[in-house]
Design an enzyme around this catalytic site. Structure first.
Site, PDB file in Angstrom:
ATOM      1  N   ASP A 185      15.118  31.477  -1.179  1.00 36.25           N
ATOM      2  CA  ASP A 185      13.845  31.925  -1.198  1.00 36.25           C
ATOM      3  C   ASP A 185      12.943  30.549  -1.036  1.00 36.25           C
ATOM      4  O   ASP A 185      13.742  29.454  -1.090  1.00 36.25           O
ATOM      5  CB  ASP A 185      13.193  32.648  -2.079  1.00 36.25           C
ATOM      6  CG  ASP A 185      13.533  31.692  -3.582  1.00 36.25           C
ATOM      7  OD1 ASP A 185      14.161  30.711  -3.735  1.00 36.25           O
ATOM      8  OD2 ASP A 185      12.803  32.221  -4.811  1.00 36.25           O
ATOM      9  N   ASP A 202      10.345  37.083 -16.578  1.00 37.02           N
ATOM     10  CA  ASP A 202       9.794  38.424 -16.478  1.00 37.02           C
ATOM     11  C   ASP A 202      10.952  39.389 -15.672  1.00 37.02           C
ATOM     12  O   ASP A 202      10.331  40.378 -15.030  1.00 37.02           O
ATOM     13  CB  ASP A 202       8.449  38.260 -15.529  1.00 37.02           C
ATOM     14  CG  ASP A 202       8.577  37.498 -14.173  1.00 37.02           C
ATOM     15  OD1 ASP A 202       9.736  37.102 -13.968  1.00 37.02           O
ATOM     16  OD2 ASP A 202       7.806  37.475 -13.408  1.00 37.02           O
ATOM     17  N   HIS A 260      12.426  38.705 -12.738  1.00 31.29           N
ATOM     18  CA  HIS A 260      12.608  38.707 -11.306  1.00 31.29           C
ATOM     19  C   HIS A 260      13.811  37.936 -10.887  1.00 31.29           C
ATOM     20  O   HIS A 260      14.626  37.197 -11.836  1.00 31.29           O
ATOM     21  CB  HIS A 260      11.242  37.879 -10.744  1.00 31.29           C
ATOM     22  CG  HIS A 260      11.339  36.041 -11.033  1.00 31.29           C
ATOM     23  ND1 HIS A 260      10.741  35.733 -12.133  1.00 31.29           N
ATOM     24  CD2 HIS A 260      12.066  35.218 -10.302  1.00 31.29           C
ATOM     25  CE1 HIS A 260      11.098  34.146 -12.268  1.00 31.29           C
ATOM     26  NE2 HIS A 260      11.746  34.036 -11.071  1.00 31.29           N
TER      27      HIS A 260
END
Length: 239
Positions: free
Chosen positions: A66, A128, A130
């Site tokens: 990413d 969270d 992710h």
């Protein structure tokens, strides 16, 4: 899914490193994908002496999964973090490091598939829920590598701060990760204990997008005792 609970972060990092080194010993081109962040730092510190300037690892290729590109800059923060954490200290040539950008992201999965696929990928678990750049409530579960505007992420996750110089995120999607031959998640620290328990306990859902990874056919999760402090291992040993 194979769950391994190690006593310390050091032992967790060692176990993950041995998985990577084992894959890298294959007599062929080996494609590796690694994560930046805090969780893998100890693993990289341990791994660098094994890898640096070693002829037996000359065919290893590294793929970032990413990026949050800066406007008018060639490299984003993930590339820069990985340079600092591992690539520069291990003397990995830039020609062996593959990144996604605004020009190539649409063909990134095909590029990887054409060179044999990712042999092993190490990821972390976000605070969270992710994984990679796949964030809560805005992860298309049926996607390969995709682009998402940062404002779209903020619309459903208002705690994300403004990034005026990083207008979008590029990330491998869930389908990209399902193609990885061996997917390894590392989780450490008590601050991850609650989200780690949710990841293990909850069904696949958009609030904790990492739950989708439990469908991967060769998925190893390695954590330390702190991250596992809210779970009972016996409940998960047969997952």
């Amino acid at each position: 899914m194979k769950l391994i609970i190690e006593e310390t972060e050091q032992k967790m990092s060692e176990s993950a490193m041995f998985i990577l080194l084992g894959a890298m010993m294959q007599d062929k081109r080996v494609n590796i994908s690694l994560t930046s962040g805090r969780s893998p730092k100890t693993m990289y510190d341990m791994m660098i002496p094994y890898v640096k300037n070693q002829e037996k690892f000359k065919d290893i290729q590294y793929y970032l999964f990413d990026e949050n590109p800066f406007i008018n800059e060639e490299y984003g923060p993930n590339w820069k973090d990985m340079q600092e954490l591992f690539f520069k200290p291990a003397n990995i040539p830039d020609s062996h490091i593959h990144i996604m950008n605004a020009d190539n992201w649409q063909d990134y999965d095909n590029e990887i598939r054409n060179v044999g696929g990712i042999d092993v990928m190490v990821i972390g678990l976000g605070y969270d829920g992710h994984f990679c750049g796949n964030c809560p409530r805005c992860t298309p579960f049926d996607s390969y590598t995709y682009q998402i505007d940062f404002k779209e992420k903020q619309a459903v996750n208002p705690d994300y701060k403004d990034r005026p110089y990083q207008p979008f995120t590029l990330t491998m999607g869930p389908k990209s990760l399902m193609r990885v031959k061996h997917l390894v998640m590392i989780v450490n620290g008590k601050e991850k204990a609650e989200i780690f328990k949710r990841f293990l306990d909850e069904p696949i859902n958009q609030d904790v997008p990492a739950t989708i990874l439990k469908l991967h056919p060769n998925f190893t999760v390695i954590c330390d005792q702190d991250a596992a402090s809210l779970i009972h291992y016996e409940q998960y040993s047969r997952l």
